[in-house]
Design a protein around this motif. Structure first.
Motif, PDB file in Angstrom:
ATOM      1  N   PHE A   5      88.975  45.899  64.390  1.00  0.00           N
ATOM      2  CA  PHE A   5      89.177  46.615  65.634  1.00  0.00           C
ATOM      3  C   PHE A   5      89.977  47.884  65.332  1.00  0.00           C
ATOM      4  O   PHE A   5      91.112  47.813  64.856  1.00  0.00           O
ATOM      5  N   ARG A   6      89.358  49.020  65.613  1.00  0.00           N
ATOM      6  CA  ARG A   6      90.002  50.308  65.360  1.00  0.00           C
ATOM      7  C   ARG A   6      90.954  50.614  66.505  1.00  0.00           C
ATOM      8  O   ARG A   6      90.539  50.722  67.659  1.00  0.00           O
ATOM      9  N   CYS A   7      92.224  50.782  66.173  1.00  0.00           N
ATOM     10  CA  CYS A   7      93.264  50.928  67.193  1.00  0.00           C
ATOM     11  C   CYS A   7      93.843  52.338  67.210  1.00  0.00           C
ATOM     12  O   CYS A   7      94.137  52.908  66.158  1.00  0.00           O
ATOM     13  N   LEU A   8      94.025  52.869  68.414  1.00  0.00           N
ATOM     14  CA  LEU A   8      94.726  54.132  68.615  1.00  0.00           C
ATOM     15  C   LEU A   8      96.024  53.828  69.350  1.00  0.00           C
ATOM     16  O   LEU A   8      96.016  53.162  70.388  1.00  0.00           O
ATOM     17  N   VAL A  10      99.267  55.278  71.370  1.00  0.00           N
ATOM     18  CA  VAL A  10      99.688  56.454  72.128  1.00  0.00           C
ATOM     19  C   VAL A  10     101.049  56.174  72.748  1.00  0.00           C
ATOM     20  O   VAL A  10     101.172  55.364  73.666  1.00  0.00           O
ATOM     21  N   ASP A  11     102.079  56.845  72.230  1.00  0.00           N
ATOM     22  CA  ASP A  11     103.444  56.633  72.717  1.00  0.00           C
ATOM     23  C   ASP A  11     104.295  57.810  72.248  1.00  0.00           C
ATOM     24  O   ASP A  11     104.145  58.272  71.115  1.00  0.00           O
ATOM     25  N   ASP A  12     105.177  58.291  73.107  1.00  0.00           N
ATOM     26  CA  ASP A  12     106.004  59.438  72.737  1.00  0.00           C
ATOM     27  C   ASP A  12     107.292  59.033  72.036  1.00  0.00           C
ATOM     28  O   ASP A  12     108.096  59.888  71.669  1.00  0.00           O
ATOM     29  N   GLU A  13     107.498  57.715  71.815  1.00  0.00           N
ATOM     30  CA  GLU A  13     108.720  57.236  71.165  1.00  0.00           C
ATOM     31  C   GLU A  13     108.395  56.690  69.779  1.00  0.00           C
ATOM     32  O   GLU A  13     107.703  55.666  69.654  1.00  0.00           O
ATOM     33  N   PRO A  14     108.863  57.339  68.706  1.00  0.00           N
ATOM     34  CA  PRO A  14     108.585  56.868  67.343  1.00  0.00           C
ATOM     35  C   PRO A  14     108.971  55.412  67.090  1.00  0.00           C
ATOM     36  O   PRO A  14     108.206  54.697  66.418  1.00  0.00           O
ATOM     37  N   PRO A  15     110.129  54.910  67.596  1.00  0.00           N
ATOM     38  CA  PRO A  15     110.444  53.491  67.367  1.00  0.00           C
ATOM     39  C   PRO A  15     109.398  52.549  67.957  1.00  0.00           C
ATOM     40  O   PRO A  15     109.093  51.499  67.379  1.00  0.00           O
ATOM     41  N   ALA A  16     108.840  52.907  69.112  1.00  0.00           N
ATOM     42  CA  ALA A  16     107.815  52.078  69.732  1.00  0.00           C
ATOM     43  C   ALA A  16     106.548  52.057  68.874  1.00  0.00           C
ATOM     44  O   ALA A  16     105.898  51.011  68.725  1.00  0.00           O
ATOM     45  N   LEU A  17     106.186  53.195  68.285  1.00  0.00           N
ATOM     46  CA  LEU A  17     105.028  53.253  67.396  1.00  0.00           C
ATOM     47  C   LEU A  17     105.261  52.424  66.138  1.00  0.00           C
ATOM     48  O   LEU A  17     104.343  51.751  65.648  1.00  0.00           O
ATOM     49  N   GLU A  18     106.473  52.457  65.628  1.00  0.00           N
ATOM     50  CA  GLU A  18     106.790  51.684  64.423  1.00  0.00           C
ATOM     51  C   GLU A  18     106.660  50.188  64.682  1.00  0.00           C
ATOM     52  O   GLU A  18     106.131  49.446  63.848  1.00  0.00           O
ATOM     53  N   ILE A  19     107.131  49.726  65.833  1.00  0.00           N
ATOM     54  CA  ILE A  19     107.008  48.310  66.187  1.00  0.00           C
ATOM     55  C   ILE A  19     105.538  47.919  66.286  1.00  0.00           C
ATOM     56  O   ILE A  19     105.117  46.866  65.782  1.00  0.00           O
ATOM     57  N   LEU A  20     104.748  48.758  66.939  1.00  0.00           N
ATOM     58  CA  LEU A  20     103.321  48.470  67.053  1.00  0.00           C
ATOM     59  C   LEU A  20     102.660  48.371  65.675  1.00  0.00           C
ATOM     60  O   LEU A  20     101.870  47.455  65.416  1.00  0.00           O
ATOM     61  N   ARG A  21     102.985  49.314  64.797  1.00  0.00           N
ATOM     62  CA  ARG A  21     102.408  49.273  63.451  1.00  0.00           C
ATOM     63  C   ARG A  21     102.774  47.975  62.732  1.00  0.00           C
ATOM     64  O   ARG A  21     101.942  47.356  62.064  1.00  0.00           O
ATOM     65  N   THR A  22     104.026  47.576  62.850  1.00  0.00           N
ATOM     66  CA  THR A  22     104.493  46.351  62.193  1.00  0.00           C
ATOM     67  C   THR A  22     103.750  45.136  62.721  1.00  0.00           C
ATOM     68  O   THR A  22     103.310  44.277  61.951  1.00  0.00           O
ATOM     69  N   TYR A  23     103.606  45.049  64.030  1.00  0.00           N
ATOM     70  CA  TYR A  23     102.899  43.917  64.632  1.00  0.00           C
ATOM     71  C   TYR A  23     101.421  43.923  64.245  1.00  0.00           C
ATOM     72  O   TYR A  23     100.842  42.874  63.947  1.00  0.00           O
ATOM     73  N   ILE A  24     100.806  45.094  64.259  1.00  0.00           N
ATOM     74  CA  ILE A  24      99.385  45.185  63.927  1.00  0.00           C
ATOM     75  C   ILE A  24      99.139  44.782  62.483  1.00  0.00           C
ATOM     76  O   ILE A  24      98.092  44.211  62.145  1.00  0.00           O
ATOM     77  N   ASP A  25     100.107  45.035  61.603  1.00  0.00           N
ATOM     78  CA  ASP A  25      99.972  44.656  60.192  1.00  0.00           C
ATOM     79  C   ASP A  25      99.846  43.147  60.014  1.00  0.00           C
ATOM     80  O   ASP A  25      99.392  42.685  58.961  1.00  0.00           O
ATOM     81  N   THR A  26     100.278  42.358  61.005  1.00  0.00           N
ATOM     82  CA  THR A  26     100.165  40.896  60.905  1.00  0.00           C
ATOM     83  C   THR A  26      98.774  40.404  61.277  1.00  0.00           C
ATOM     84  O   THR A  26      98.473  39.226  61.091  1.00  0.00           O
ATOM     85  N   MET A  27      97.927  41.292  61.794  1.00  0.00           N
ATOM     86  CA  MET A  27      96.599  40.897  62.271  1.00  0.00           C
ATOM     87  C   MET A  27      95.511  41.503  61.385  1.00  0.00           C
ATOM     88  O   MET A  27      95.244  42.711  61.458  1.00  0.00           O
ATOM     89  N   PRO A  28      94.866  40.724  60.543  1.00  0.00           N
ATOM     90  CA  PRO A  28      93.805  41.259  59.683  1.00  0.00           C
ATOM     91  C   PRO A  28      92.626  41.824  60.470  1.00  0.00           C
ATOM     92  O   PRO A  28      91.841  42.593  59.921  1.00  0.00           O
ATOM     93  N   THR A  29      92.493  41.445  61.741  1.00  0.00           N
ATOM     94  CA  THR A  29      91.371  41.935  62.551  1.00  0.00           C
ATOM     95  C   THR A  29      91.624  43.321  63.130  1.00  0.00           C
ATOM     96  O   THR A  29      90.728  43.906  63.742  1.00  0.00           O
ATOM     97  N   LEU A  30      92.846  43.860  62.966  1.00  0.00           N
ATOM     98  CA  LEU A  30      93.189  45.154  63.543  1.00  0.00           C
ATOM     99  C   LEU A  30      93.497  46.174  62.456  1.00  0.00           C
ATOM    100  O   LEU A  30      94.030  45.829  61.400  1.00  0.00           O
ATOM    101  N   GLU A  31      93.187  47.456  62.738  1.00  0.00           N
ATOM    102  CA  GLU A  31      93.628  48.530  61.861  1.00  0.00           C
ATOM    103  C   GLU A  31      93.972  49.757  62.713  1.00  0.00           C
ATOM    104  O   GLU A  31      93.300  50.054  63.698  1.00  0.00           O
ATOM    105  N   VAL A  32      95.048  50.430  62.335  1.00  0.00           N
ATOM    106  CA  VAL A  32      95.458  51.653  63.026  1.00  0.00           C
ATOM    107  C   VAL A  32      94.690  52.823  62.447  1.00  0.00           C
ATOM    108  O   VAL A  32      94.763  53.091  61.245  1.00  0.00           O
ATOM    109  N   VAL A  33      93.944  53.526  63.304  1.00  0.00           N
ATOM    110  CA  VAL A  33      93.193  54.694  62.834  1.00  0.00           C
ATOM    111  C   VAL A  33      93.754  55.999  63.381  1.00  0.00           C
ATOM    112  O   VAL A  33      93.307  57.079  62.987  1.00  0.00           O
ATOM    113  N   GLY A  34      94.745  55.906  64.279  1.00  0.00           N
ATOM    114  CA  GLY A  34      95.337  57.119  64.813  1.00  0.00           C
ATOM    115  C   GLY A  34      96.566  56.852  65.645  1.00  0.00           C
ATOM    116  O   GLY A  34      96.737  55.759  66.198  1.00  0.00           O
TER     117      GLY A  34
END
Length: 246
Positions: A5-8, A10-34
């Motif tokens: 699942f290609r994930c985008l 969208v958040d104006d707060e860098p800490p919130a984006l970092e948390i999302l990236r960390t959580y998404i890394d636990t899911m092999p079915t997801l990848e951050v593309v932007g």
């Protein structure tokens, strides 16, 4: 749709984006593309790139996330991530799959993602799509342990044990991670694992024998909780695991 699942984000707060990236890394079915810091940038990104899942903040400069979603004629699946509960009703009216209220836990994140996966399974065409977590070969997941993400092969898991705020995953080694058994249970293929006790999840094919009160894997004996006994006995009898002492 691609294998993942290609994930985008969208958040104006860098800490919130970092948390999302960390959580998404636990899911092999997801990848951050932007990643985008405001809705206008996300609009341009969506014009050029296919997206399956959009993690969307609401309170952002220039344009609210809810207003941005209204501009999309064919939006992807959307999970709102926001610190403002006031937009929940509007978010669901716009067709969002879930509404994560900051700060949200990994367990809550996983529940939201699995809603998306369930929707995709119900609406997918008959031809199966390969899923790295649920395919027959090379299934794996990542958990955080010792300050890094550790790869666990699903077929090597013998059992999972709850240790209050932590979970012990037993394969040929032991990995202790700060998660809940419920969060891990949602990441595992249901047909291969069964909860036998409030504190234990067991791989069905690793069980050598069982009784009404315990399951046995070699020299390891794990208790069967009364609330789970009927289900575990039914599932084990179907796959032909021998009774120990009933």
């Amino acid at each position: 749709m691609s294998t993942k699942f290609r994930c985008l984000l969208v958040d104006d707060e860098p800490p919130a984006l970092e948390i999302l990236r960390t959580y998404i890394d636990t899911m092999p079915t997801l990848e951050v593309v932007g990643e985008c810091h405001h809705a206008l940038a996300a609009f341009e990104f969506l014009r050029q790139h296919p997206i399956d899942l959009l993690f969307l903040d609401i309170q952002m400069p220039r344009l609210l996330g809810t207003e941005f979603l209204k501009t999309l004629t064919n939006p992807p699946r959307v999970i709102f991530t926001t610190a403002h509960r006031d937009y929940a009703v509007e978010g669901f009216e716009l067709g969002a799959v879930d509404y994560l209220l900051k700060p949200y836990s990994l367990e809550r994140f996983l529940r939201a993602v699995h809603k998306v996966l369930d929707l995709e399974q119900r609406t997918a065409p008959p031809a199966p799509r390969k899923d790295p977590l649920h395919s027959e070969d090379d299934r794996f997941l990542y958990v955080r342990a010792d300050r890094k993400m550790v790869k666990i092969m699903v077929d090597e898991i013998q059992y999972i044990e709850s240790l209050k705020d932590y979970v012990k995953i037993v394969t040929t080694r032991q990995v202790i991670t700060k998660q809940t058994t419920t969060a891990l249970e949602e990441m595992l293929p249901e047909q291969d694992f069964v909860r036998i006790h409030r504190s234990f999840i067991v791989a069905l094919k690793k069980i050598d024998s069982y009784s009404h009160h315990a399951v046995f894997m070699g020299k390891t004996e794990l208790p069967v909780g009364p609330l789970y006994r009927q289900d575990i006995m039914k599932r084990l009898s179907k796959i032909g695991v021998s009774d120990a002492t009933l």
